[in-house]
Motif scaffolding. Structure first.
Motif, PDB file in Angstrom:
ATOM      1  N   CYS A   1       8.174   6.973  -5.060  1.00 42.76           N
ATOM      2  CA  CYS A   1       7.499   7.949  -4.198  1.00 42.76           C
ATOM      3  C   CYS A   1       8.465   9.007  -3.672  1.00 42.76           C
ATOM      4  O   CYS A   1       8.030  10.036  -3.155  1.00 42.76           O
ATOM      5  CB  CYS A   1       6.787   7.265  -3.046  1.00 42.76           C
ATOM      6  SG  CYS A   1       7.884   6.530  -1.816  1.00 42.76           S
TER       7      CYS A   1
ATOM      8  N   TYR B   1       2.220   2.251  -2.166  1.00 40.86           N
ATOM      9  CA  TYR B   1       1.302   2.096  -1.038  1.00 40.86           C
ATOM     10  C   TYR B   1       1.455   3.208  -0.003  1.00 40.86           C
ATOM     11  O   TYR B   1       0.531   3.948   0.270  1.00 40.86           O
ATOM     12  CB  TYR B   1       1.532   0.732  -0.394  1.00 40.86           C
ATOM     13  CG  TYR B   1       0.635   0.443   0.773  1.00 40.86           C
ATOM     14  CD1 TYR B   1      -0.726   0.289   0.595  1.00 40.86           C
ATOM     15  CD2 TYR B   1       1.151   0.335   2.060  1.00 40.86           C
ATOM     16  CE1 TYR B   1      -1.563   0.034   1.675  1.00 40.86           C
ATOM     17  CE2 TYR B   1       0.325   0.080   3.137  1.00 40.86           C
ATOM     18  CZ  TYR B   1      -1.024  -0.070   2.936  1.00 40.86           C
ATOM     19  OH  TYR B   1      -1.838  -0.317   4.001  1.00 40.86           O
ATOM     20  N   CYS B   2       2.645   3.321   0.582  1.00 37.95           N
ATOM     21  CA  CYS B   2       2.799   4.265   1.701  1.00 37.95           C
ATOM     22  C   CYS B   2       3.042   5.698   1.233  1.00 37.95           C
ATOM     23  O   CYS B   2       2.710   6.633   1.928  1.00 37.95           O
ATOM     24  CB  CYS B   2       3.926   3.814   2.621  1.00 37.95           C
ATOM     25  SG  CYS B   2       5.575   4.030   1.911  1.00 37.95           S
ATOM     26  N   MET B   3       3.639   5.869   0.077  1.00 37.49           N
ATOM     27  CA  MET B   3       3.969   7.181  -0.503  1.00 37.49           C
ATOM     28  C   MET B   3       4.911   7.992   0.380  1.00 37.49           C
ATOM     29  O   MET B   3       4.928   9.221   0.313  1.00 37.49           O
ATOM     30  CB  MET B   3       2.697   7.993  -0.798  1.00 37.49           C
ATOM     31  CG  MET B   3       1.726   7.298  -1.730  1.00 37.49           C
ATOM     32  SD  MET B   3       2.414   6.993  -3.367  1.00 37.49           S
ATOM     33  CE  MET B   3       2.204   8.598  -4.123  1.00 37.49           C
TER      34      MET B   3
ATOM     35  N   CYS C   1       6.885   0.710  -4.443  1.00 37.73           N
ATOM     36  CA  CYS C   1       6.897   1.591  -5.601  1.00 37.73           C
ATOM     37  C   CYS C   1       8.186   1.481  -6.417  1.00 37.73           C
ATOM     38  O   CYS C   1       8.427   2.310  -7.286  1.00 37.73           O
ATOM     39  CB  CYS C   1       6.711   3.037  -5.157  1.00 37.73           C
ATOM     40  SG  CYS C   1       8.061   3.605  -4.097  1.00 37.73           S
TER      41      CYS C   1
ATOM     42  N   VAL D   1       8.653   4.000   2.855  1.00 36.94           N
ATOM     43  CA  VAL D   1       8.737   2.935   3.848  1.00 36.94           C
ATOM     44  C   VAL D   1       8.527   1.540   3.250  1.00 36.94           C
ATOM     45  O   VAL D   1       9.268   0.608   3.540  1.00 36.94           O
ATOM     46  CB  VAL D   1       7.718   3.178   4.990  1.00 36.94           C
ATOM     47  CG1 VAL D   1       7.716   2.025   5.964  1.00 36.94           C
ATOM     48  CG2 VAL D   1       8.040   4.485   5.698  1.00 36.94           C
TER      49      VAL D   1
ATOM     50  N   GLN E   1      12.889   4.206  -5.687  1.00 32.88           N
ATOM     51  CA  GLN E   1      11.656   4.409  -4.932  1.00 32.88           C
ATOM     52  C   GLN E   1      10.906   5.569  -5.574  1.00 32.88           C
ATOM     53  O   GLN E   1      11.227   6.744  -5.327  1.00 32.88           O
ATOM     54  CB  GLN E   1      11.949   4.714  -3.469  1.00 32.88           C
ATOM     55  CG  GLN E   1      12.305   3.494  -2.647  1.00 32.88           C
ATOM     56  CD  GLN E   1      12.550   3.874  -1.210  1.00 32.88           C
ATOM     57  OE1 GLN E   1      13.599   4.397  -0.881  1.00 32.88           O
ATOM     58  NE2 GLN E   1      11.566   3.617  -0.371  1.00 32.88           N
TER      59      GLN E   1
HETATM   60  S1  FES Z   1       5.199   3.848  -1.863  1.00 33.23           S
HETATM   61 FE1  FES Z   1       6.094   2.950  -0.114  1.00 33.23          FE
HETATM   62  S2  FES Z   1       8.222   3.261  -0.391  1.00 33.23           S
HETATM   63 FE2  FES Z   1       7.309   4.250  -2.078  1.00 33.23          FE
END
Ligand code: FES
Length: 103
Positions: free
Chosen positions: A77, A55-57, A64, A60, A75
């Motif tokens: 991302c 979601y946040c990439m 993922c 946070v 994680q």
């Molecule tokens: S996409 Fe949010 S922590 Fe990796």
């Protein structure tokens, strides 16, 4: 409508997402590979089993979390892809979280 000139396209590496080969631009994250693969989910929550995608990439949200090259709870991302990387879905709590009872 607009096409990228072949010489302007980024170099790619091949990774697998749940066993499916995906070509990903060099420097992209493992989470980007998951999204490029069109996966319906990369993890399921431990409590309700709800599907999640990155979601946040930016490290946070933890939506993922995936198994990367056999390591759970990564994680995705925050990991840069490498040729041959294996990214896999994880469901529920992983063994590392459950652990064994102290002796
Ligand atoms: S996409 Fe949010 S922590 Fe990796």
């Amino acid at each position: 409508m607009y096409a990228t000139r072949p010489e302007a396209r980024p170099a790619t590496v091949e990774v697998s997402v749940d066993g499916v080969a995906v070509m990903v631009p060099v420097g992209a994250s493992a989470a980007a590979a998951v999204l490029l693969a069109g996966a319906a989910a990369i993890r399921e929550t431990a409590v309700s089993g709800a599907p999640r995608l990155p979601y946040c990439m930016m490290g946070v949200c933890f939506d993922c979390l995936a198994e990367v090259d056999g390591a759970p709870n990564v994680q995705a991302c925050m990991v840069t892809v490498a040729a041959g990387m294996r990214i896999a879905r994880q469901a529920g709590a992983r063994d590392a979280l459950l652990g064994e009872a102290p002796r």
